[in-house]
Every structure is written in C-alpha cells, then in structure tokens.
Design an enzyme around this catalytic site. Structure first.
Site, PDB file in Angstrom:
ATOM      1  CB  SER A  83      -0.990  -0.023   1.142  1.00 34.67           C
ATOM      2  OG  SER A  83      -0.362  -0.383   2.307  1.00 34.67           O
ATOM      3  CD  GLU A 115       0.006   7.555 -11.304  1.00 31.57           C
ATOM      4  OE1 GLU A 115       0.914   7.664 -12.139  1.00 31.57           O
ATOM      5  OE2 GLU A 115      -0.538   6.484 -11.006  1.00 31.57           O
ATOM      6  CE  LYS A 117      -4.438   6.390  -2.048  1.00 32.09           C
ATOM      7  NZ  LYS A 117      -5.436   5.387  -2.228  1.00 32.09           N
ATOM      8  NE  ARG A 138      -3.353  -3.641  -1.212  1.00 30.48           N
ATOM      9  CZ  ARG A 138      -3.050  -3.951   0.036  1.00 30.48           C
ATOM     10  NH1 ARG A 138      -3.926  -4.613   0.769  1.00 30.48           N
ATOM     11  NH2 ARG A 138      -1.894  -3.625   0.562  1.00 30.48           N
TER      12      ARG A 138
END
Ligand code: IVH
Length: 670
Positions: A83, A115, A117, A138
């Site tokens: 993460s 960029e 999120k 994930r």
C-alpha cells in the site's frame, strides 16, 4: 470483389469491435452509433454460430463465459501488492521529496510523476501471449481472489493486445459516478439497497460469483502500474504512455515534475479538476519516475519509499437549510435531519444530512433558512459543518426539538448522561417498524422480502404489532395489501416461517437489545445454548451466567437482564418461543490448543475478507472475539481506515496491533 473467408471476416470484425470498444469505453469518444455497433456485433455472433471454431476465448462475444461459480479461488500475486504511505500535509510532502533525494547517491536529478489516486478496488491483471490471462483482487497483498472471469466483463480491458511478452499490471477498478446513479436506480426499483459509493459498488461487484451480473455493473479498469512488462528503459511515465499506445486503459492524467514546486502544481491541477473526472479520486499519488531510482530507494515492510499518496481534504459546498425534520429510530432516539436545497457535492446530489441531536444544532447555531456549509469527509455521508452567519437576512428561524414524539405524540425523555432525546413509548409505530426491519435484516433473522415499505404497510394496517406477530400472518390478509399479490404474500409467509430455523445468536441480534451487537449475541448464545434455557433462568442465575461471559461489561449485563425480565420483552420472547423460533446455537469446534487459544482479539477497520469470516477463523483457532479493546485484549486486528480511538485504547491497554496479513500468518493461512 470476392467475399472474404469466414476466418478473415471474423478477424476483421473482432478488430473493428475492439477498436470501437476502445473509443467508446476508454476514450469516451465513439465514432459510430449504437445501431451500427449492434449490427457488427450481431454479424460476429452469427458468424461464430455458423463456425463455432472461430469463437475463441478472446472474442468480444465471450466476455461473459460460463455460468456462476461456487466460490473464488485464491491466487498468489506475482509481486506483493503494497500500500502507500499517506499524507494530508504540505510539510510531509516536502519531507518526502527530501527523503527521496537523501536516499539517492550524489546529487542525482529526480523526476516525479504525479497522478490521481483513484478511489476504487485495486486488482492485478495479467496478459500472457497477448491474451488477458489472469486477474485477482488485492486480498492481503500477497494473494487475492481469482476474479479473471469478472475482469473479462470489464469493457475497458482488451481481451487481446498487440504485445506477446509477459505483462503484469496493477489497476483500480472503478464505476463512473453516472453509471452508479443508473445502477442504484435499478436497484431501488428492485427493492435492493443502493450502493453507498462507487468504491463499495466496484469492490462488491468484482467479488461476485456470477459474471453475468458483473457484466451489468459497468466496471472500468484504470491501470496505474506496470509491474512486469517490456524493458521500458526510462520509467513510470513512459510505462503509462506505452500502455496508452497499446490501447490499455489508464487515467491519462499524469504529469511529471522536477521539484517540489512542480509536484505541488501538479497536485493542485488534479485537485482543481476533481469534480470533472467521471470517477472518484481521493488524492494524488507522487512517484519517483525512474525505475532504477525506485529500486535504490526500495521499500519498508509496508510501503515503497519511492511513492506517497497525498490525500485531499473533504469536499465542501454551500447550500440552504430548508427545514429540519425529526426521525424516530428503532430505539426511540429522535434524530433531527437537515433538509437541504439539493446541491452537488463530491459526485452526488445532497439533499439531506443528519444533524445528530439537539446539542449539535445548538453548537452550530443552525437556523432554518440559513446558508450552511456541508462536507463529505472521505465517506459518503454528508455533514453540516458550519453556518454562514454573515449571509443571514434576519428571517431565519431557530429550530426547537419537539417535546413530543412526532410519530406517537408521547412526551420525549432525555436519559441521564445522554444527549439524545427519546420517545419512551415502546409501542410507538416508528419504533415498532424500526424493530421489525432490524429483526428481518440479513445479519439477523434474514427474512427475504420484508423491507421497509412492507413493514410500514403491515404495521399501519395493524396486521403486525411486534416481531412475534409476523409468525401469525395470514397469506390472504397479506395479499390484500396494496402492491401485494397472492404469490408475494405466500413468499413472505414462507420466508417468515423459514426464519424460525435461525440459531439463537441471530435471534438475539435481531431483537436489538441495547449494547448487544452481533459479536455479543454470539457469545451470549454460546453461553446459554438455546432460547428455552435462557427463559428458564431466574434473575440471579441469568445475571451469574451472563456476568461470566468474558468481555461482557456491567452495562451489557444490565441491558440483557433488563430485557429478559422486563414484562413486555419477556412476553415477546415467550411468544417467539411458542412459535418455535430459533434453533440451539451450534457449538463451534474450538481448537483447544489452537494458535489463538486463551487470546482475545478485537477486529476493526476495513478488511479484505468478510468480518464474519475473520471472526469465525479466530474462533476456530481457539481465540475469543470482542468488539472493543479492553484490559486483557491480546490483539487488535486493524484493517484499513482503523479509527484512532481503537488504536489509542490498544496503546493504553498494551494490546498488540496486527495487520490482517499478520493475523493470517499467525493462523497459518497465507
Ligand atoms: S501506486 C506499491 N497509483 O491506492 C504501491 N496506487 O494506498 C503503489 N491507488 O493499493 C501504488 N490510485 O489500490 C498507485 N495512481 C495510483 C493509484 C493507486 C489508486 C490505490 C491502490 C493502492 C492504494 C494504496
């Protein structure tokens, strides 16, 4: 001109349809209309039915393959999914830039890629030999669930690409806000609860077992990392551009910056455009662009040192407080709810917000007619945060909490030490309805088809006055209610009868006893076994038994005993018992000497697995589950978004904090 062979025509059609999908779903810029597209698609379907050998797995007709599966398999990630370290402050940002520079040799030039999120569900995507060949959630970072069949329904992801080497990608699966509105409208029409936000909708959809349902969810993938792919030399920005060139979907919003000022500028541009993106974002991600430098910086146990997330603060908007209406909940608590002039905020239109209680209104000094500021703090629930006092005209009216219940007119009471005002009348229709809705909820007695609207009708028509009355319902009477028919009435009666088979813990949950949530209900049910035993205790025995349940504090013991020996609720329990409601609580096979035996565990925050499943795993390992951290709690298992108060009490009581992955490794699971 001669006709092309079926296989040539097939290849042409596949290429054309893919190109149109790309223009429509990724670029949002179609060049043909639906009708023409449908004609191409129909031709492809016809061709494949005449020549089945042409319908290979990558054909657009095969986005939805077989039927539903029984479960999702677990698969390991190619490289662990980490993460990101989070920050909300400018200082942390400059600290990050400094740390990056310090971590690199000499006076290396560092280029950053900034960029958005994306606020969705993260996934791993694999292409092998040019074919979409793998996909997983994930999970705990090391392994996730195999969702390939569901990812194949995602129209932004080509099923075949012009690159044959191994390609491992990481992406966020999102739902556009406008699509969520459509999906939610459909759900409400079907009597299902709307999704609270696009993230929940995306994450939930990805894990569904039936790809045909997933296909209707309009999921989109936006790739944010190439983990394994062609030797791209330079770095992340070049990788994103390579993806775009290969018609793989990215957010197309990255910017490069050479210093802190440039990074700040890029963040400000992203934040400024936030409302214009069709998807939700909750911040910006700042990455060191160069792959070699990323390698030198490396990672801590949790985060890469070469990237950080800068979270945006809540979005705000101003609107007018039109009125305050008072709602009465299941427990009788009166909640004032602000009625607002409908205002767009962070992707939805807000027209109501809870004001919680009279004290909150007083401290805001909110008056009807005021211009107020509303905010969404990360989550979907909007709050009134302040009043624009300068904008008052003088015609605003203060709001006064009613002294009588707005539903049954009983004078309200305020319990000592509580801010909430309550309607003390347990027969108040609002409380009765709330109690029945709660009783029938999925996590309680799970009575299919018994939603708010029907409960409202049943109570208003006096067919039902408490949950036990449900078991006396007569199909003919129910069928005579508005919008009900014979069939739906019979289904309801069957669902109600089916609920008698739930174990005691579900019944105890469904009764909504104060301070007794799902975890406590389970403990209580385990301790007593069945409803008859519980009803057989005299007050002293009951108190003794309940007091002995570990984790039951005085408030809980008091509340359960008050419920058991209050004449009204006791009569209700007896009525339920006479109807044969609830089964003995099954004894969980507790692993004596299991890895958690003698330990007590509290689980909090957002987990990758279902909370109930984690509880069951802990119990199966011999551990006890509690919903609070107290003296003696061994572990706090903290998922994402863990609350500060839980962490503080863990610190206070010397409770060890574990991540979900750490818990799993202690349980011998990976
Ligand atoms: S890069 C090694 N870029 O945020 C980790 N993540 O808090 C690199 N996310 O799990 C992560 N948009 O699901 C990255 N543009 C973006 C992202 C992004 C959203 C999510 C991702 C990750 C989480 C980390």
């Amino acid at each position: 001109m001669s006709q092309p062979s079926p296989s040539t025509r097939h290849a042409q059609l596949v290429r054309e349809i893919q190109a149109h999908d790309y223009r429509y779903y990724v670029l949002d810029d179609p060049i043909i209309g639906d009708r023409e597209y449908d004609a191409l698609y129909a031709e492809l379907v016809a061709l494949e039915s005449a020549h089945p050998e042409l319908g290979t797995i990558t054909s657009p007709t095969r986005r939805v393959g077989g039927g539903p599966r029984a479960d999702l398999k677990t698969v390991s990630h190619v490289v662990p999914m980490m993460s990101l370290d989070n920050t909300y402050s400018e200082d942390d940002l400059s600290e990050f830039v400094r740390r990056v520079r310090d971590g690199l040799p000499g006076s290396a030039q560092v280029r950053f890629c900034v960029e958005p999120k994306l606020d969705g569900a993260s996934v791993e995507i694999l292409y092998r030999d040019g074919v979409l060949a793998g996909g997983s959630t994930r999970g705990d970072g090391l392994s996730g669930e195999d969702i390939l069949e569901n990812l194949r329904t995602v129209r932004t992801l080509p099923t075949r690409i012009e690159y044959g080497g191994p390609l491992t990608l990481r992406a966020e699966v999102v739902i556009y806000r406008r699509d969520l509105d459509t999906i939610n409208r459909e759900r409400e029409d079907e009597g299902e609860a709307p999704f609270a936000n696009p993230r929940n909708a995306a994450a939930g959809s990805l894990r569904m077992l039936d790809p045909r349902v997933v296909a209707k969810r309009r999921l989109r993938a936006l790739i944010w990392q190439v983990v394994e792919g062609p030797a791209l030399g330079s770095g992340h920005a070049a990788a994103l551009e390579w993806l775009e060139a290969h018609h793989l979907p990215t957010h197309r919003l990255h910017a490069v910056a050479d210093d802190l000022a440039g990074v700040r500028d890029a963040i400000a541009r992203i934040e400024g455009a936030r409302a214009e993106f069709p998807f939700e974002i909750d911040g910006a991600v700042i990455k060191v662009d160069d792959f070699a430098q990323q390698g030198i910086l490396g990672a801590t146990a949790k985060f890469p040192r070469w990237a950080i997330a800068y979270k945006f603060s809540a979005e705000r908007a101003q609107t007018r407080l039109l009125d305050v209406v008072v709602q009465v909940g299941r427990t009788g608590a009166l909640t004032p709810v602000a009625q607002l002039e409908p205002t767009p905020l962070a992707g939805t239109v807000v027209s109501r917000a809870s004001l919680h209680n009279a004290d909150v209104i007083a401290s805001l000094d909110a008056r009807i007619g005021d211009r107020v500021w509303i905010e969404k703090a990360g989550e979907i629930i909007p709050q009134v945060v302040s009043v624009d006092v300068a904008a008052r005209s003088g015609s605003e009216r203060p709001f006064v909490m009613p002294e009588q219940c707005p539903v049954c007119q009983t004078p309200v009471v305020r319990r000592e030490g509580e801010v909430a005002q309550r309607c003390p009348n347990v027969r108040c229709p609002a409380q009765v309805k709330g109690a029945i809705v709660h009783y029938s909820r999925r996590f309680a007695m799970d009575i299919d088809g018994l939603g708010e609207a029907l409960v409202e009708q049943l109570v208003d028509s006096k067919l039902v006055g408490d949950v036990a009355d449900l078991y006396d319902l007569d199909a003919a009477r129910v069928a005579s209610l508005e919008r009900m028919g014979k069939k739906s009435a019979e289904n309801l009666i069957a669902a109600v009868a089916g609920s008698k088979e739930r174990p005691l813990s579900r019944l105890l949950t469904g009764l909504g006893i104060e301070h007794v949530g799902q975890v406590a209900a389970k403990q209580l049910a385990h301790a007593v076994g069945d409803l008859a035993t519980l009803l057989g205790y005299d007050e002293a025995r009951a108190r003794e038994h309940i007091d002995a349940i570990s984790g039951f504090g005085p408030k809980m013991v008091e509340s359960v005993c008050a419920f058991l020996f209050d004449p009204t609720s006791r009569a209700l329990l007896e009525k339920l018992a006479a109807h044969g409601v609830s089964r003995p609580e099954p004894r969980a096979a507790v692993a004596a000497g299991g890895p958690l035996s003698g330990q007590s565990v509290c689980v909090t925050g957002v987990l990758t697995r279902k909370r109930e499943d984690v509880h069951a795993m802990i119990r199966a390992a011999g551990g006890e589950v509690h919903d609070k951290v107290k003296k003696g709690t061994t572990y706090l298992v903290a998922g994402e978004k863990v609350g500060k108060s839980k962490l503080d009490s863990a610190k206070k009581h010397g409770t060890e904090v574990l991540s979900e992955a750490e818990l799993m490794s202690r349980l011998g699971q990976s």
